[in-house]
Design a protein around this motif. Structure first.
Motif, PDB file in Angstrom:
ATOM      1  N   VAL A  52       0.083  -0.159  -6.308  1.00 22.09           N
ATOM      2  CA  VAL A  52      -1.347   0.100  -6.116  1.00 22.09           C
ATOM      3  C   VAL A  52      -2.017   0.362  -7.469  1.00 22.09           C
ATOM      4  O   VAL A  52      -3.138  -0.103  -7.722  1.00 22.09           O
ATOM      5  CB  VAL A  52      -1.554   1.283  -5.146  1.00 22.09           C
TER       6      VAL A  52
ATOM      7  N   VAL B 299      -9.275   1.016   6.839  1.00 24.88           N
ATOM      8  CA  VAL B 299      -8.296   0.067   7.388  1.00 24.88           C
ATOM      9  C   VAL B 299      -9.012  -1.150   7.949  1.00 24.88           C
ATOM     10  O   VAL B 299     -10.079  -1.029   8.553  1.00 24.88           O
ATOM     11  CB  VAL B 299      -7.459   0.713   8.520  1.00 24.88           C
TER      12      VAL B 299
ATOM     13  N   PRO C 223       1.844  -2.533   5.052  1.00 21.09           N
ATOM     14  CA  PRO C 223       0.387  -2.691   4.936  1.00 21.09           C
ATOM     15  C   PRO C 223       0.022  -3.070   3.510  1.00 21.09           C
ATOM     16  O   PRO C 223       0.702  -2.654   2.561  1.00 21.09           O
ATOM     17  CB  PRO C 223      -0.166  -1.304   5.298  1.00 21.09           C
TER      18      PRO C 223
ATOM     19  N   LEU D 117      -1.702   4.830  10.384  1.00 22.98           N
ATOM     20  CA  LEU D 117      -2.234   5.176   9.063  1.00 22.98           C
ATOM     21  C   LEU D 117      -3.398   6.152   9.161  1.00 22.98           C
ATOM     22  O   LEU D 117      -3.536   7.064   8.355  1.00 22.98           O
ATOM     23  CB  LEU D 117      -2.705   3.903   8.344  1.00 22.98           C
TER      24      LEU D 117
ATOM     25  N   VAL E  53      -6.958  -0.823   3.268  1.00 17.89           N
ATOM     26  CA  VAL E  53      -5.583  -1.155   3.625  1.00 17.89           C
ATOM     27  C   VAL E  53      -5.619  -2.148   4.788  1.00 17.89           C
ATOM     28  O   VAL E  53      -6.304  -1.919   5.791  1.00 17.89           O
ATOM     29  CB  VAL E  53      -4.797   0.116   3.997  1.00 17.89           C
ATOM     30  N   HIS E  54      -4.888  -3.265   4.623  1.00 22.13           N
ATOM     31  CA  HIS E  54      -4.914  -4.345   5.610  1.00 22.13           C
ATOM     32  C   HIS E  54      -3.654  -4.331   6.477  1.00 22.13           C
ATOM     33  O   HIS E  54      -2.540  -4.213   5.946  1.00 22.13           O
ATOM     34  CB  HIS E  54      -5.032  -5.701   4.902  1.00 22.13           C
TER      35      HIS E  54
ATOM     36  N   ALA F 110      -2.726  -2.965   0.496  1.00 13.58           N
ATOM     37  CA  ALA F 110      -3.972  -2.518  -0.115  1.00 13.58           C
ATOM     38  C   ALA F 110      -4.578  -3.738  -0.786  1.00 13.58           C
ATOM     39  O   ALA F 110      -3.885  -4.450  -1.522  1.00 13.58           O
ATOM     40  CB  ALA F 110      -3.702  -1.427  -1.142  1.00 13.58           C
TER      41      ALA F 110
ATOM     42  N   ALA G  65       0.812  -1.223   0.000  1.00 10.49           N
ATOM     43  CA  ALA G  65       0.000   0.000   0.000  1.00 10.49           C
ATOM     44  C   ALA G  65       0.841   1.267   0.000  1.00 10.49           C
ATOM     45  O   ALA G  65       0.314   2.351  -0.246  1.00 10.49           O
ATOM     46  CB  ALA G  65      -0.937   0.000   1.210  1.00 10.49           C
ATOM     47  N   THR G  66       2.144   1.144   0.272  1.00 11.70           N
ATOM     48  CA  THR G  66       3.005   2.329   0.286  1.00 11.70           C
ATOM     49  C   THR G  66       3.643   2.577  -1.084  1.00 11.70           C
ATOM     50  O   THR G  66       4.344   3.561  -1.278  1.00 11.70           O
ATOM     51  CB  THR G  66       4.135   2.187   1.335  1.00 11.70           C
TER      52      THR G  66
ATOM     53  N   ILE H 235       0.882   5.669   3.273  1.00 11.69           N
ATOM     54  CA  ILE H 235       0.067   5.026   2.234  1.00 11.69           C
ATOM     55  C   ILE H 235       0.019   5.878   0.960  1.00 11.69           C
ATOM     56  O   ILE H 235      -0.124   7.100   1.022  1.00 11.69           O
ATOM     57  CB  ILE H 235      -1.368   4.804   2.767  1.00 11.69           C
TER      58      ILE H 235
ATOM     59  N   ALA I 274      -4.190   4.791  -3.258  1.00 11.73           N
ATOM     60  CA  ALA I 274      -4.947   3.787  -2.508  1.00 11.73           C
ATOM     61  C   ALA I 274      -6.180   4.402  -1.862  1.00 11.73           C
ATOM     62  O   ALA I 274      -7.217   3.748  -1.725  1.00 11.73           O
ATOM     63  CB  ALA I 274      -4.065   3.132  -1.444  1.00 11.73           C
ATOM     64  N   THR I 275      -6.082   5.665  -1.462  1.00  4.19           N
ATOM     65  CA  THR I 275      -7.206   6.327  -0.809  1.00  4.19           C
ATOM     66  C   THR I 275      -7.938   7.245  -1.784  1.00  4.19           C
ATOM     67  O   THR I 275      -8.792   8.034  -1.370  1.00  4.19           O
ATOM     68  CB  THR I 275      -6.733   7.144   0.409  1.00  4.19           C
TER      69      THR I 275
END
Ligand code: TXA
Ligand code: MG
Length: 318
Positions: A44, A116, A134, A72, A61-62, A136, A38-39, A103, A107-108
Motif C-alpha cells: 500500500v 469499499v 482485497p 472489512l 478497497v475493492h 486497495a 490492501a492487507t 486491511i 490504506a485507510t
C-alpha cells in the motif's frame, strides 16, 4: 512496466505480482485503478509513492463480491440497501471499520472508517479473485492529474512506477465512483460519480452533501486542484481567444472547425456519452499544446453533477 492484454495467463501473472506486494493497474468500469494487496502495508505504501499522493488521503478497497465487504467494514441496513441496489457497480461506501479488519492502516489513513467498492468490470473481479485479497486501488494517475480511462494513459502517466498494466480497453463510464459515507445515521455524498445522486436518493432518500472533506471544500475558492491537465482550464467561454482549445457540449458548438482545437463531448447532448469521453478529451486538448482549455456550459443534472465537479477541480487554482 509491461502493458498486457487481460488473458487467463496474464491475470495469473498479475495476481502473483500482487501477492508479492507489487503494483498492478487494472480496468474498472469507472477508471483504471492502481492496485495493491490492501492487507500488505508495504504494498500500500508503494501506491502512495507511485502516485505522489498525500498519506492522509485514504484509498478505496475493492472486493469481488458484496459479502467480502462486510468483513472489512460494518454492514448496516443502510449500507446493505445501497449495496443491493448498486453493487457490483460505480458506488463506493464508507463504512465503520470492523475491529478485526485485515486491511493495512495506511490504506485507510488511520481513520476508523473504510471505503469499499465492488466493481462491475469482469477483469477487475477476476483479478481480485485470482489474487485472493482485497485490492486497495486509487485511480492510476499521478496525484492531481487527469484520471486514466485507457491502459495507454496509465503507461504514459506512471511509466515504471507500476509493474503491470492489464489492458481491458476503454472504461465504459469514464468517471470515478460515487462515494457515500454510510458510517452514520444519514448517508452523506462525499463525491458525485458514476451513480447519479437521483438514483441513490430513490433508494435511501435525501443525501446530505458533505461541506468539508478531501473532495468537498467549504467554498468553491478552496477547491483543491485535481483531475488537472497541464493547460489552464477555464469554465465558460467568455474571452475565448483564437488559440484557445474548446471543450464543447451539445448541438451548437461555440465555433466552427478550423478555428482552433475543439472537442465536443456529446453533439447529441448526452451526459452519459460526455462522461465517458471527458478525461480522454482533456488529455487530447492538452496534447495540442493550447495554453487554455475553455469549457462550454454543461447541465448539472444526472451525471452532469459529477462532470461539473471534476471540471471545477481541473479549473481550480494550482
Ligand atoms: O472509481 C473509483 O472510485 C476509482 C476506481 C479505481 O475504483 N478509484 C478512485 O480512487 O477514484 P481515489 O483514491 O482516486 O479516490 C478515493 C476517494 C478519495 O476522495 C478519498 O478521499 C475517498 O475516496 N475516501 C477513501 N476512504 C475514505 C474514508 N474512509 N472516508 C472518506 N473518504 C474516503
Ligand atoms: Mg483519483
Amino acid at each position: 512496466m509491461s502493458v498486457l492484454p487481460a488473458t487467463p495467463a496474464t491475470l495469473a501473472a498479475a495476481a502473483t505480482a500482487l501477492r508479492a506486494g507489487r503494483l498492478v493497474a487494472f480496468p474498472t468500469e469507472t477508471v483504471y485503478g492502481l492496485g495493491a494487496d490492501a492487507t500488505n502495508a508495504l504494498a500500500v505504501a508503494r501506491i502512495f509513492q507511485a502516485k505522489g499522493r498525500p498519506r492522509f488521503n485514504p484509498l478505496i478497497v475493492h472486493v469481488a463480491r458484496a459479502t467480502a465487504a462486510w468483513h472489512l467494514g460494518a454492514s448496516t441496513a443502510l449500507a446493505r440497501r445501497l449495496a443491493d441496489a448498486f453493487w457490483p457497480g460505480p458506488l463506493t461506501l464508507v463504512l465503520r471499520r470492523t475491529q478485526d479488519t485485515p486491511i493495512a492502516d495506511l490504506a485507510t489513513a488511520g481513520l476508523d472508517t473504510i471505503a469499499v467498492r465492488c466493481p462491475a468490470h469482469h477483469i477487475a473481479q477476476a483479478l481480485i479473485d485470482a489474487a485472493g485479497c482485497p485490492l486497495a486501488a486509487p485511480s492510476a494517475n499521478r496525484s492531481g492529474r487527469v484520471s486514466p480511462t485507457r491502459a495507454a494513459d496509465v503507461a504514459a502517466d506512471l511509466g515504471d512506477r507500476v509493474d503491470i498494466v492489464l489492458d481491458g480497453g476503454p472504461c465504459a463510464i469514464g468517471l470515478e465512483s460515487t462515494v457515500i459515507d454510510v458510517s452514520g445515521a444519514t448517508p452523506i455524498l462525499l463525491r458525485p460519480g458514476g451513480v447519479t445522486r437521483q438514483a441513490v436518493e430513490e433508494v435511501v432518500g435525501a443525501l446530505r452533501i458533505a461541506t468539508v472533506g478531501p473532495e468537498r471544500p467549504t467554498s468553491p475558492g478552496q477547491l483543491a486542484s485535481h483531475y488537472a491537465p497541464r493547460a489552464q482550464v477555464v469554465l465558460g467561454l467568455k474571452g475565448l481567444q483564437p488559440g484557445d482549445a474548446v471543450l464543447a457540449f451539445g448541438p451548437s458548438p461555440p465555433r466552427g472547425p478550423g478555428e482552433g482545437p475543439l472537442i465536443n463531448l456529446s453533439p447529441a447532448g448526452d451526459l452519459v456519452e460526455a462522461a465517458a469521453r471527458l478525461y480522454t478529451a482533456l488529455r487530447e486538448l492538452d496534447a495540442t499544446g493550447a495554453p487554455v482549455i475553455r469549457v462550454a456550459p454543461i447541465p448539472g443534472s444526472g451525471l452532469g453533477e459529477a462532470i461539473l465537479d471534476r471540471l471545477a477541480r481541473a479549473a481550480a487554482p494550482r
